[in-house]
Design an enzyme around this catalytic site. Structure first.
Site, PDB file in Angstrom:
ATOM      1  N   HIS A 205       0.826  -1.205   0.000  1.00  0.00           N
ATOM      2  CA  HIS A 205       0.000   0.000   0.000  1.00  0.00           C
ATOM      3  C   HIS A 205       0.864   1.260   0.000  1.00  0.00           C
ATOM      4  O   HIS A 205       0.404   2.328  -0.426  1.00  0.00           O
ATOM      5  CB  HIS A 205      -1.000  -0.005   1.165  1.00  0.00           C
ATOM      6  CG  HIS A 205      -0.418   0.005   2.521  1.00  0.00           C
ATOM      7  ND1 HIS A 205      -0.120  -1.140   3.227  1.00  0.00           N
ATOM      8  CD2 HIS A 205      -0.092   1.036   3.335  1.00  0.00           C
ATOM      9  CE1 HIS A 205       0.360  -0.817   4.422  1.00  0.00           C
ATOM     10  NE2 HIS A 205       0.391   0.495   4.501  1.00  0.00           N
ATOM     11  N   ASP A 234       0.495  -7.716   0.335  1.00  0.00           N
ATOM     12  CA  ASP A 234       0.874  -6.348   0.713  1.00  0.00           C
ATOM     13  C   ASP A 234       2.387  -6.191   0.750  1.00  0.00           C
ATOM     14  O   ASP A 234       2.998  -6.150   1.819  1.00  0.00           O
ATOM     15  CB  ASP A 234       0.262  -5.979   2.068  1.00  0.00           C
ATOM     16  CG  ASP A 234       0.283  -4.469   2.325  1.00  0.00           C
ATOM     17  OD1 ASP A 234       0.753  -3.716   1.447  1.00  0.00           O
ATOM     18  OD2 ASP A 234      -0.191  -4.045   3.404  1.00  0.00           O
ATOM     19  N   GLY A 314       2.525   5.331   9.906  1.00  0.00           N
ATOM     20  CA  GLY A 314       3.918   5.662   9.657  1.00  0.00           C
ATOM     21  C   GLY A 314       4.811   4.468   9.844  1.00  0.00           C
ATOM     22  O   GLY A 314       5.970   4.471   9.459  1.00  0.00           O
ATOM     23  N   SER A 316       4.062   1.480   8.513  1.00  0.00           N
ATOM     24  CA  SER A 316       3.822   0.566   7.399  1.00  0.00           C
ATOM     25  C   SER A 316       5.098   0.232   6.647  1.00  0.00           C
ATOM     26  O   SER A 316       5.926   1.101   6.369  1.00  0.00           O
ATOM     27  CB  SER A 316       2.830   1.173   6.405  1.00  0.00           C
ATOM     28  OG  SER A 316       1.517   1.070   6.866  1.00  0.00           O
ATOM     29  N   SER A 331       1.845  -4.374   7.704  1.00  0.00           N
ATOM     30  CA  SER A 331       0.722  -4.074   6.814  1.00  0.00           C
ATOM     31  C   SER A 331      -0.224  -3.092   7.501  1.00  0.00           C
ATOM     32  O   SER A 331      -0.245  -1.915   7.185  1.00  0.00           O
ATOM     33  CB  SER A 331      -0.011  -5.362   6.426  1.00  0.00           C
ATOM     34  OG  SER A 331      -1.160  -5.072   5.650  1.00  0.00           O
TER      35      SER A 331
END
Length: 360
Positions: A205, A234, A314, A316, A331
């Site tokens: 993402h 992801d 932040g 991720s 994720s």
């Protein structure tokens, strides 16, 4: 970037164009303060026993129902539905535990949920410690969606247990060592190589949100997204612009030095893990489920690692690791590192295999 040392970590991306992602899913309770990673020597025997238990479970088929590490008793447990398999379990050094539902039966539950209950704000995974599928529901699931979910869950009987979370499931656009896109901030997960050239992994993402990356806000470009997979899975692969850069295989421990990463490994239920991210630093917890599905508003992602490690927007893309082993990429989830939360991770071995990548 020539000969620049780039750490392996997780960081946050923020920005108006990714408001939904930046609001980010939070993580589960039990997350502790930043701590140093355990020594590699301590992790290796446990990983070997976990692999042995998983192999036996696969061999037993419908006579088994998963395995997990019992941290309090310092032993691996293999669930069996046929008591005559107990001797085979003991021969591997694990402890047999007779349960009602087999792995195929619980996987059948996952299939029913995937077919009839892919509702944003829900997540599920098999918990071998309960011998059930745990369905987690966030506060956004209400009205007709909740009625639909209840109908599916009720049809599955006591193979399912439902739990509720206080905040919504969202991807966490953030990470360990911060990486900056045009309008977002995320975390670098792990440095890798593809055909000898330097790349890094982060969350898919994040890759969807930006085609180029910098190692500082407003700084010069250091890499370009070459593949991004989200939803479904992801992960994203970013190629460094400077083929001669020194991309170290380490994770930033935020004030506690760094952890060398030497290999990737599959997670196991009960495993003690740590996560590094630029928003919240380093936090630890344990793996609570495997092959998890989480239904974000942006779409469903499957095959994830479920944990009680906390995270925040932040974080991720950041690194989930066990000593010197790369385990996952952050994720999303629910909660935060103040109240606690639940976080899901993309397994690193699957991402490496899909991209033809290896750790440096």
């Amino acid at each position: 970037m020539a000969q620049r040392r780039t750490a392996l970590t997780t960081r946050a991306l923020t920005g108006a164009s990714v408001a939904v992602l930046a609001a980010g899913a939070a993580l589960l309770p039990g997350a502790g303060p930043a701590t140093a990673a355990p020594s590699p020597a301590a992790a290796t025997p446990a990983a070997a026993r976990a692999a042995s238990a998983a192999t036996l479970v696969a061999r037993l088929g419908d006579r088994a129902a998963g395995s997990y590490y019992d941290a309090a008793a310092h032993r691996f447990v293999v669930n069996i539905t046929d008591p005559s398999a107990a001797g085979q379990v003991r021969a591997t050094g694990a402890v047999p535990r007779t349960v009602r539902y087999s792995t195929p039966q619980l996987r059948g539950v996952l299939g029913t949920l995937a077919q009839h209950a892919r509702i944003a704000g829900t997540a599920w995974s098999i918990d071998p410690r309960q011998d059930k599928v745990v369905v987690t529901v966030d506060p956004t699931v209400a009205g007709a969606r909740r009625t639909r979910l209840n109908g599916v869950v009720d049809s599955l009987g006591d193979k399912v247990v439902v739990r509720r979370t206080a905040s919504a499931f969202k991807p966490f656009i953030a990470g360990g060592d911060a990486i900056w896109g045009s309008t977002v901030r995320c975390s670098l997960g792990f440095n890798v190589t593809v055909n000898g050239a330097p790349y890094f992994l982060t969350a898919g993402h994040c890759g969807n949100a930006s085609s180029t990356w910098s190692d500082s806000q407003g700084g010069g470009e250091v890499g370009q997204t070459v593949d991004s997979q989200f939803p479904g899975t992801d992960y994203a692969l970013v190629q460094y612009d400077d083929a001669g850069s020194d991309h170290a295989s380490v994770v930033d421990l935020y004030g506690g030095g760094s952890q060398q990463i030497t290999h990737a490994a599959d997670a196991y239920v009960g495993e003690s893990v740590q996560r590094s991210g630029s928003t919240s630093g380093v936090h630890g917890g344990s793996v609570t489920g495997l092959d998890a599905t989480v239904n974000y508003e942006e779409g469903s992602v499957s095959g994830l690692i479920d944990t009680d490690v906390c995270a925040e927007p932040g974080d991720s893309g950041g690194a989930l690791f066990d000593s010197d082993a790369a385990i996952g990429l952050t994720s999303g989830g629910s909660g935060d590192c103040t109240s606690g939360g639940e976080t899901f991770f993309q397994p690193v071995p699957a991402a490496l295999s899909a991209e033809g990548a290896t750790l440096p």
